[in-house]
Design an enzyme around this catalytic site. Structure first.
Site, PDB file in Angstrom:
ATOM      1  N   ASP A 106      -9.992   3.522   1.623  1.00 35.91           N
ATOM      2  CA  ASP A 106     -10.222   3.193   3.037  1.00 35.91           C
ATOM      3  C   ASP A 106     -10.930   4.348   3.741  1.00 35.91           C
ATOM      4  OD1 ASP A 106      -9.071   0.653   3.000  1.00 35.91           O
ATOM      5  OD2 ASP A 106      -7.062   1.427   3.402  1.00 35.91           O
ATOM      6  N   LYS A 112       0.794  -1.233   0.000  1.00 41.81           N
ATOM      7  CA  LYS A 112       0.000   0.000   0.000  1.00 41.81           C
ATOM      8  C   LYS A 112       0.829   1.288   0.000  1.00 41.81           C
ATOM      9  CE  LYS A 112      -4.292  -1.411   2.299  1.00 41.81           C
ATOM     10  NZ  LYS A 112      -5.175  -1.013   3.404  1.00 41.81           N
TER      11      LYS A 112
END
Ligand code: ATR
Length: 272
Positions: free
Chosen positions: A105, A69
């Site tokens: 997210d 990520k």
């Protein structure tokens, strides 16, 4: 080359634990889309070459999980404001601009709150526990949703200081987190405390008002000790599974062209 059969995947290392294939395949089937979503184990030193190759194979994009990520931010050709500010990306779109990195997210976190706590009030202060990767997305999301006053508390205070400075928020020493519940409208646990196999999160909710919304990014168990304690005080509780489900929505929409719905059916699939 055009590919009528759209593909997407989650890349990670290891990858066997990922629940993303079940979620996306559930939606593909539900909406009658002839595409596929798979899981691919990609070692860190292969991430860039794999990402450059996938569009030619018909992939519209990917999700990224541990350990990719943060690293992808050095590889991406462009990125969204969310990814840039959070410093990490979990959703990639292959576009005419190349590898486009996004972070959903934050969207997943706030959408989960909005959908499951209708009266949630961003004008009240929020207490955020933790200052790791998940906290970065949560704090950015809260700021973007209009929360002006965030109290950030983390065991290692230097990490909290670093994040708080970035956003102009205040830091609460870890040992003072209990009294910091007074007057807040939102409490968020972004630490791993309370997860199955981890120590429990100690948080005294005596000073918390029953109008507050309490949410946990931990979803194993679904109702953590924090959520159970908040429920018995009469607070609205929002479990962490919703964040996982809602963060998948923008990726599916972008790759497969259909806005998917988060439903009880989807929750059941992911829980089973
Ligand atoms: P993630 O990306 O899921 O946020 P992370 O970056 O490793 O994972 O962050 C884990 C968070 O849980 C951190 O805020 C960590 O606190 P430290 O920064 O002090 O390490 C917190 N955490 C983990 N174990 C903890 C414990 N036993 N007590 C208090 N906080 C803990």
């Amino acid at each position: 080359m055009t590919h009528p059969f759209p593909l997407a995947a989650v890349l990670g290392h290891p990858i066997a634990h990922s629940r993303s294939p079940q979620m996306h395949r559930y939606w593909l089937q539900k909406y009658g889309i002839a595409g596929d979503y798979t899981a691919i184990d990609v070692a860190p030193n292969r991430l860039e070459s794999v990402l450059r190759m996938l569009p030619d194979l018909g992939f519209r994009g990917v999700n990224l999980t541990i350990p990719h990520k943060v690293d992808v931010m050095q590889i991406a050709d462009c990125c969204t404001d969310a990814a840039r500010s959070i410093g990490a990306a979990n959703t990639i779109f292959f576009t005419e601009n190349g590898i486009t990195a996004d972070n959903t997210d934050a969207f997943g976190f706030i959408e989960n709150l909005r959908q499951n706590a209708g009266h949630w009030d961003p004008s009240k202060p929020a207490l955020v526990l933790g200052a790791g990767g998940a906290a970065r997305a949560v704090i950015w999301a809260l700021k973007n949703a209009g929360v002006q006053d965030v109290r950030l508390s983390n065991r290692s205070i230097e990490k909290a200081n670093f994040l708080a400075d970035q956003y102009g928020f205040q830091v609460v020493p870890w040992e003072d987190r209990h009294s910091a519940c007074a007057g807040v409208g939102t409490v968020v646990n972004t630490t791993s405390l309370g997860m199955k196999g981890q120590p429990r999160l100690e948080l005294d909710l005596t000073d918390l008002e029953s109008s507050a919304v309490v949410t946990d990014i931990v979803y194993t168990p679904l109702e953590t000790d924090l959520l159970a304690a908040a429920r018995s005080k009469g607070c609205t509780i929002v479990d962490g599974l919703g964040m996982l489900l809602y963060q998948a929505v923008p990726g599916f929409k972008g790759w497969f062209g259909q806005q998917p719905e988060v439903t009880q059916g989807l929750r059941r699939i992911v829980l089973s």
